[in-house]
Scaffold this active site. Structure first.
Site, PDB file in Angstrom:
ATOM      1  N   LEU A  74       0.801  -1.237   0.000  1.00 17.81           N
ATOM      2  CA  LEU A  74       0.000   0.000   0.000  1.00 17.81           C
ATOM      3  C   LEU A  74       0.832   1.284   0.000  1.00 17.81           C
ATOM      4  CD1 LEU A  74      -3.041  -0.800   2.375  1.00 17.81           C
ATOM      5  CD2 LEU A  74      -2.787  -1.253  -0.065  1.00 17.81           C
ATOM      6  N   CYS A 132      -6.401  -6.221   2.071  1.00 18.64           N
ATOM      7  CA  CYS A 132      -5.052  -6.235   1.496  1.00 18.64           C
ATOM      8  C   CYS A 132      -4.195  -7.233   2.268  1.00 18.64           C
ATOM      9  CB  CYS A 132      -4.400  -4.856   1.566  1.00 18.64           C
ATOM     10  SG  CYS A 132      -2.690  -4.908   1.004  1.00 18.64           S
ATOM     11  N   THR A 224      -6.543 -10.310  -3.642  1.00 17.60           N
ATOM     12  CA  THR A 224      -5.583 -11.365  -4.001  1.00 17.60           C
ATOM     13  C   THR A 224      -5.546 -12.492  -2.966  1.00 17.60           C
ATOM     14  OG1 THR A 224      -3.856 -10.123  -2.888  1.00 17.60           O
ATOM     15  CG2 THR A 224      -4.072  -9.791  -5.258  1.00 17.60           C
ATOM     16  N   GLY A 248      -4.140 -12.516 -11.290  1.00 21.16           N
ATOM     17  CA  GLY A 248      -4.004 -12.963 -12.672  1.00 21.16           C
ATOM     18  C   GLY A 248      -4.909 -14.149 -12.965  1.00 21.16           C
TER      19      GLY A 248
END
Lengths: 334, 286
Positions: A74, A132, A224, A248
């Site tokens: 971050l 996060c 993620t 991804g």
């Protein structure tokens, strides 16, 4: 026939359902000149914290099969500089600006940030980055003075999470913490609130429901997945901080599954993301129940991908005589 | 100005078994490129490798080999002296391996020119320049030498010196090319198979020690991190400005992901955006 592409996320109306995900588009200025930015449905800023934040030491990224790990941590200039220097650039583009916010440990920072951003009319929505994987709630060693009087006592219980980032808990990994946080932020802003969820949980629907119950206008998922990469030659981790967030196409099946699960359980709109690389991927997310989709890591590979997906969706709807994208959402056949 | 374009591959030839030179037709990028800048090349249509590969621009080509005429004519563009870029790369992993297998006529999705460039502005322009290359680090320095030659007649530069370091003789790149444009080239090899036996930075040290007015020069360097660290130390010792080009793994290459940062005296800076060229004394070496 011109298909209808606009969707609503809370009070926010998007001219098309394709936005760019936080942390993958900077503050948009990096893409100026070679990407037709005004075509994008909405831009989610890189996550902002109250104070400037240096981020993690390098190496911060590494390539993995069909994806990558990141541990940026971050890095951002802090809310003051963001408002003064970055927001005017975003505003000038003329697409809805969604500001992603996070705390650096003390969850009350979310409230302070939301309060500050609430006054700015150029910001149409706030995304709560409670997921996060590179910044975990830490023990707040000193209470933040200006926040001490906040009517958010229910947050107190959140402070005191173990200090180690490898054993710490994300707010989005606990439904009561998620509820308390969203509720506290809800009290200080009428702007559209989007809660970003972590896939690193046993049951993501519990967290989504807690966010909905606390007044979140939408949920975005997935952030993620926590992963790791090792260099077998040097015997060292490839990331300086050892673990990072995997993104991804490698994570797309997980993201789709979670969007589908959450779609069964909540009524608020879902912004679906996780490995979307092209129009077909985007369609899969709409079918699973996403009202809008966000393009993330794909921006690194093809900066124009969001525009290509918007064109691709338009073409698909036209060719299949679908008048309105909304009739396509959640259309999974079982 | 950054461009994303489909560049036609004109040639892709092995210079040594592990090192290739690729020529890509991309007039906009070629015209806007400056020494030190790089391009991001998409290697595969699939996900392996997933990310683009950042490769520095070795040269902007003004004279084409005969085989280039065809693609140029096809592109329907007037033959400009800034029509193509040349990239010198070493095959080190699956990305560069795949790149080495690309054939003339193929189209490659490339973004560029990216990053900053070597600073040649008149206020900083040195009376003499020493270019120090380590291994494949020679790649961006040739473009720099070309630019120095173009922008300033060589007679004005008292000391156009190029030092090329390599492990061994057959890994010395571009010696002839540099000499052809009028540079004085000295070689250092680790095994002594050619030129000075030892590290290129030791060769640099020897030269500076023997030079009376070393302060009047500027060092431009590219190579492995430990070498650049040593260059930085030497530049401090002799009080000579040094500009170094850093190499780093990148995700986006355009400044968005904050993945490729390096620690500097002003905090983290992005190698892809504020770099890849930095003043040597700016970097905090680990």
């Amino acid at each position: 026939m011109k298909p209808i592409l606009c969707v609503n996320i809370g009070k926010l109306r998007l001219k098309n359902p394709v936005i760019v995900a936080s942390g993958t588009f900077g503050y948009a200025d990096e893409f100026k000149g070679f990407v037709d930015l005004k075509k994008i449905g909405g831009i989610v800023s890189k996550t902002i914290t109250l104070s400037p934040r240096k981020g993690n030491p390098p190496p911060r990224t590494c390539e993995t099969p069909a994806g990558m790990l990141n541990s940026i941590g971050l890095e951002n200039p802090g809310v003051e500089v963001f408002i003064k220097e970055k927001l005017p650039i975003l505003k000038k583009i003329g697409v809805p600006v969604i500001v992603s916010i996070a705390s650096e440990g003390d969850p009350r920072e979310f409230v302070a940030l939301a309060k500050q951003l609430d006054k700015i009319k150029d910001i149409v929505a706030i995304e709560l980055n409670i997921s996060c994987p590179n910044v975990v709630s830490r023990l707040a060693s000193q209470p933040v003075n200006q926040l001490a009087s906040e009517p958010v006592n229910q947050l107190a219980g959140l402070i005191g999470t173990p200090a180690n980032r490898h054993t710490g808990t994300l707010i989005s990994q606990d439904s009561s913490s998620t509820y308390a946080l969203v509720k506290a932020v809800r009290k200080v802003t009428k702007k559209t609130l989007i809660t970003k969820l972590s896939p690193n949980v046993t049951d993501i629907t519990e967290i989504a429901m807690a966010a909905e119950k606390a007044g979140s206008d939408a949920v975005s998922l997935i952030n993620t997945l926590i992963g790791m990469s090792i260099d077998a030659e040097t015997k060292r981790p490839k990331l300086a901080v050892i673990t990072g967030g995997l993104s991804g196409p490698a994570i797309k099946p997980i993201a789709l599954r979670m969007v589908w699960e959450v779609y069964q359980k909540v009524k608020i709109p879902i912004i679906g993301m996780g490995g979307i690389m092209d129009t077909q991927d985007a369609r899969e997310f709409f079918l699973a129940g996403a009202t809008a989709i966000a393009v993330g890591t794909a921006n690194f590979v093809n900066p124009r991908v969001s525009i290509e997906i918007i064109e691709g969706i338009k073409k698909y709807l036209r060719e299949n005589k679908i008048k309105d994208i909304k009739t396509f959402i959640g259309g999974l056949k079982l | 100005m950054i461009f994303q374009t489909k560049a036609k591959l004109i040639k892709n030839i092995a210079v040594t078994p592990k090192c290739y030179k690729i020529l890509l037709l991309c007039p906009q990028i070629a015209k806007n490129a400056n020494p030190g800048q790089f391009v991001e090349i998409k290697i595969s249509d699939g996900f392996e490798p997933f990310l683009r590969r950042p490769l520095s621009i070795h040269n902007v080509v003004s004279q084409f080999p005969p085989e280039a005429d065809q693609p140029l004519a096809e592109a329907g563009k007037p033959v400009s002296r800034y029509a193509a870029i040349e990239i010198l790369y070493r095959v080190i992993g699956k990305g560069t391996k795949l790149l080495s297998e690309k054939k003339p006529g193929e189209l490659l999705d490339i973004i560029g020119p990216l990053g900053n460039s070597f600073n040649l502005s008149t206020t900083h322009y040195p009376l003499s320049a020493i270019l120090v290359a380590g291994g494949i680090g020679v790649a961006p320095l040739f473009f720099l030498a070309e630019k120095l030659k173009q922008d300033y007649p060589l007679s004005a530069i008292r000391y156009p010196l190029v030092l090329i370091g390599a492990k061994t003789e057959n890994e010395v790149f571009c010696k002839k090319e540099f000499e052809k444009i009028g540079c004085d080239v000295k070689i250092a090899t680790d095994d002594g198979s050619r030129g000075f036996k030892g590290r290129v930075m030791d060769l640099l040290g020897n030269i500076l020690r023997a030079t009376h007015d070393a302060q009047r020069t500027t060092i431009y360097s590219c190579g492995p991190r430990p070498m650049l660290k040593e260059i930085s130390r030497i530049s401090k010792e002799y009080n000579i400005p040094a500009q170094i080009s850093l190499e780093e793994h990148m995700a986006c290459g355009i400044g968005a992901c904050l993945g490729c940062v390096v620690e500097t005296k002003q905090g983290y800076k992005r190698v892809c955006k504020e770099g890849p060229v930095f003043d040597a004394d700016e970097i905090i070496w680990e």
